[in-house]
Design a protein around this motif. Structure first.
Motif, PDB file in Angstrom:
ATOM      1  N   TRP A   1       0.865  -1.185   0.000  1.00 40.77           N
ATOM      2  CA  TRP A   1       0.000   0.000   0.000  1.00 40.77           C
ATOM      3  C   TRP A   1       0.895   1.227   0.000  1.00 40.77           C
ATOM      4  O   TRP A   1       1.873   1.287   0.752  1.00 40.77           O
ATOM      5  CB  TRP A   1      -0.903   0.005   1.227  1.00 40.77           C
ATOM      6  CG  TRP A   1      -2.008  -0.978   1.100  1.00 40.77           C
ATOM      7  CD1 TRP A   1      -3.252  -0.748   0.609  1.00 40.77           C
ATOM      8  CD2 TRP A   1      -1.976  -2.357   1.453  1.00 40.77           C
ATOM      9  NE1 TRP A   1      -4.011  -1.890   0.623  1.00 40.77           N
ATOM     10  CE2 TRP A   1      -3.241  -2.909   1.146  1.00 40.77           C
ATOM     11  CE3 TRP A   1      -1.006  -3.214   1.980  1.00 40.77           C
ATOM     12  CZ2 TRP A   1      -3.563  -4.245   1.348  1.00 40.77           C
ATOM     13  CZ3 TRP A   1      -1.335  -4.536   2.182  1.00 40.77           C
ATOM     14  CH2 TRP A   1      -2.589  -5.029   1.870  1.00 40.77           C
ATOM     15  N   GLN A   2       0.566   2.153  -0.835  1.00 36.79           N
ATOM     16  CA  GLN A   2       1.368   3.366  -0.926  1.00 36.79           C
ATOM     17  C   GLN A   2       0.487   4.571  -1.205  1.00 36.79           C
ATOM     18  O   GLN A   2      -0.645   4.426  -1.658  1.00 36.79           O
ATOM     19  CB  GLN A   2       2.420   3.218  -2.028  1.00 36.79           C
ATOM     20  CG  GLN A   2       1.800   2.925  -3.389  1.00 36.79           C
ATOM     21  CD  GLN A   2       2.786   2.291  -4.347  1.00 36.79           C
ATOM     22  OE1 GLN A   2       3.726   1.635  -3.919  1.00 36.79           O
ATOM     23  NE2 GLN A   2       2.574   2.471  -5.622  1.00 36.79           N
TER      24      GLN A   2
ATOM     25  N   ASP B   1      -0.774   7.947  -3.120  1.00 42.16           N
ATOM     26  CA  ASP B   1      -0.922   8.283  -4.532  1.00 42.16           C
ATOM     27  C   ASP B   1       0.333   8.972  -5.052  1.00 42.16           C
ATOM     28  O   ASP B   1       0.989   9.732  -4.330  1.00 42.16           O
ATOM     29  CB  ASP B   1      -2.133   9.202  -4.746  1.00 42.16           C
ATOM     30  CG  ASP B   1      -3.454   8.467  -4.512  1.00 42.16           C
ATOM     31  OD1 ASP B   1      -3.448   7.218  -4.574  1.00 42.16           O
ATOM     32  OD2 ASP B   1      -4.467   9.141  -4.269  1.00 42.16           O
ATOM     33  N   ASP B   2       0.653   8.697  -6.307  1.00 39.63           N
ATOM     34  CA  ASP B   2       1.786   9.320  -7.018  1.00 39.63           C
ATOM     35  C   ASP B   2       3.144   9.046  -6.376  1.00 39.63           C
ATOM     36  O   ASP B   2       4.067   9.864  -6.482  1.00 39.63           O
ATOM     37  CB  ASP B   2       1.569  10.842  -7.165  1.00 39.63           C
ATOM     38  CG  ASP B   2       0.324  11.169  -7.970  1.00 39.63           C
ATOM     39  OD1 ASP B   2       0.060  10.444  -8.958  1.00 39.63           O
ATOM     40  OD2 ASP B   2      -0.376  12.125  -7.602  1.00 39.63           O
ATOM     41  N   THR B   3       3.304   7.917  -5.693  1.00 46.46           N
ATOM     42  CA  THR B   3       4.607   7.570  -5.117  1.00 46.46           C
ATOM     43  C   THR B   3       5.126   6.253  -5.687  1.00 46.46           C
ATOM     44  O   THR B   3       6.122   5.720  -5.204  1.00 46.46           O
ATOM     45  CB  THR B   3       4.518   7.445  -3.582  1.00 46.46           C
ATOM     46  OG1 THR B   3       3.602   6.411  -3.253  1.00 46.46           O
ATOM     47  CG2 THR B   3       4.121   8.757  -2.942  1.00 46.46           C
ATOM     48  N   ARG B   4       4.486   5.755  -6.733  1.00 51.62           N
ATOM     49  CA  ARG B   4       4.815   4.437  -7.281  1.00 51.62           C
ATOM     50  C   ARG B   4       6.283   4.296  -7.667  1.00 51.62           C
ATOM     51  O   ARG B   4       6.882   3.245  -7.470  1.00 51.62           O
ATOM     52  CB  ARG B   4       3.922   4.165  -8.489  1.00 51.62           C
ATOM     53  CG  ARG B   4       4.176   2.841  -9.120  1.00 51.62           C
ATOM     54  CD  ARG B   4       3.180   2.566 -10.209  1.00 51.62           C
ATOM     55  NE  ARG B   4       3.406   1.248 -10.769  1.00 51.62           N
ATOM     56  CZ  ARG B   4       2.700   0.731 -11.725  1.00 51.62           C
ATOM     57  NH1 ARG B   4       1.701   1.406 -12.251  1.00 51.62           N
ATOM     58  NH2 ARG B   4       2.968  -0.466 -12.182  1.00 51.62           N
ATOM     59  N   TYR B   5       6.871   5.333  -8.245  1.00 46.59           N
ATOM     60  CA  TYR B   5       8.245   5.214  -8.727  1.00 46.59           C
ATOM     61  C   TYR B   5       9.268   5.874  -7.811  1.00 46.59           C
ATOM     62  O   TYR B   5      10.430   5.997  -8.169  1.00 46.59           O
ATOM     63  CB  TYR B   5       8.343   5.785 -10.154  1.00 46.59           C
ATOM     64  CG  TYR B   5       7.506   4.979 -11.125  1.00 46.59           C
ATOM     65  CD1 TYR B   5       7.895   3.702 -11.501  1.00 46.59           C
ATOM     66  CD2 TYR B   5       6.313   5.486 -11.615  1.00 46.59           C
ATOM     67  CE1 TYR B   5       7.118   2.944 -12.368  1.00 46.59           C
ATOM     68  CE2 TYR B   5       5.531   4.744 -12.486  1.00 46.59           C
ATOM     69  CZ  TYR B   5       5.941   3.466 -12.861  1.00 46.59           C
ATOM     70  OH  TYR B   5       5.177   2.726 -13.705  1.00 46.59           O
TER      71      TYR B   5
ATOM     72  N   GLN C   1       9.883   2.970  -2.885  1.00 44.73           N
ATOM     73  CA  GLN C   1       8.791   2.072  -3.253  1.00 44.73           C
ATOM     74  C   GLN C   1       9.217   0.988  -4.249  1.00 44.73           C
ATOM     75  O   GLN C   1       8.441   0.112  -4.574  1.00 44.73           O
ATOM     76  CB  GLN C   1       7.634   2.872  -3.885  1.00 44.73           C
ATOM     77  CG  GLN C   1       7.096   3.986  -3.027  1.00 44.73           C
ATOM     78  CD  GLN C   1       6.340   3.450  -1.825  1.00 44.73           C
ATOM     79  OE1 GLN C   1       5.903   2.310  -1.799  1.00 44.73           O
ATOM     80  NE2 GLN C   1       6.190   4.281  -0.816  1.00 44.73           N
ATOM     81  N   VAL C   2      10.439   1.040  -4.752  1.00 46.77           N
ATOM     82  CA  VAL C   2      10.887   0.126  -5.807  1.00 46.77           C
ATOM     83  C   VAL C   2      11.799  -0.935  -5.211  1.00 46.77           C
ATOM     84  O   VAL C   2      12.734  -0.632  -4.476  1.00 46.77           O
ATOM     85  CB  VAL C   2      11.634   0.910  -6.921  1.00 46.77           C
ATOM     86  CG1 VAL C   2      12.157  -0.048  -7.989  1.00 46.77           C
ATOM     87  CG2 VAL C   2      10.706   1.942  -7.538  1.00 46.77           C
TER      88      VAL C   2
END
Length: 108
Positions: free
Chosen positions: A38-39, A41-45, A49-50
């Motif tokens: 779970w993260q 919004d807009d923090t995927r990259y 988070q990687v």
């Protein structure tokens, strides 16, 4: 085939004294489990988070067992790593012999 032809005419009492044992490694390619993340919004990259490496998900288990005219034996986990003569002797002493004794000489 040579083995089968050589022993094809043996009587049942001969086979009562024979134990076949073998070990094998069984492998599967499916993942063991899924990881849910779970993260915000807009923090995927974002670097945090990687995950840099990924496991293959390959599952393998090495097992040993035996069979006899009177039944089959206990499965023994061979364990990870190289299968050595020491592992083999340990499996014979701790799995094959006790379960064979229980089959041939059951305690009432």
């Amino acid at each position: 085939m040579d083995y089968a032809l050589t022993y094809a005419d043996k009587l049942n009492r001969f086979w009562d004294s024979v134990v076949f044992c073998d070990e094998n490694t069984f492998c599967g390619d499916g993942p063991i489990s899924k990881i849910f993340v779970w993260q915000e919004d807009d923090t995927r990259y974002n670097e945090a988070q990687v995950v840099g490496t990924r496991r293959s998900g390959r599952i393998s288990v090495a097992l040993s067992s035996w069979m006899h005219a009177g039944g089959v034996g206990q499965l023994a986990d061979v364990g990870p790593g190289q299968f050595t003569r020491h592992n083999y002797v340990e499996i014979l002493e701790e799995a094959l012999l006790p379960s064979l004794r229980n089959l041939l000489f059951p305690v009432p």
